[in-house]
Motif scaffolding. Sequence first.
Motif: not given
Lengths: 112, 111
Positions: A1-6, A21-27, A71-72
Amino acid sequence: EAQVTQNPRYLITVTGKKLTVTCSQNMNHEYMSWYRQDPGLGLRQIYYSMNVEVTDKGDVPEGYKVSRKEKRNFPLILESPSPNQTSLYFCASSPGQERGYTFGSGTRLTVV
Amino acid sequence: SQQGEEDPQALSIQEGENATMNCSYKTSINNLQWYRQNSGRGLVHLILIRSNEREKHSGRLRVTLDTSKKSSSLLITASRAADTASYFCATGGSSASKIIFGSGTRLSIRP
């Protein structure tokens, strides 16, 4: 699933204790951004990044740092948190010009 | 700095009615976007209208843009309880990295 995870979703910390605070996106999005949301003030941009190793200040960057080594990932660092940084934080990413942003679920930070 | 100002700040309507929210902004833009936020959660992108477009539709959403008046409106037709949320406009300039959000309209749908 395309998402931004915090992570984390909720955090209570004490003044002066460094946190990330971490942030990762898989798109595979190029653009990433951090916002804080406060009652009556809406969403204000803290920092943004246009690509790996390219970051710039938003409207309220004081007291925050970011990095974009991959990038992610786009972590938000508070070196010495203060109570006025108590807020709801959102990370967001976008593929580029004239495309909307995808937001994470938010991180509610309380600094005591 | 806030670019957009939504009007009204709060709106309460009966289920099934149409809801209209307005957004005014100050400087020239490349595009204007609308987002929805359910209480305390992340924003969800609804629709983007480019500066050379006047109207755009997506399902029950209709967005208009008047660049001469620096204003936009979001119309939600046949409202449902699930539409209860805050709605934000956001203006985009020449860079995708810089979008500026308005203060939002809180929409409540009464059953």
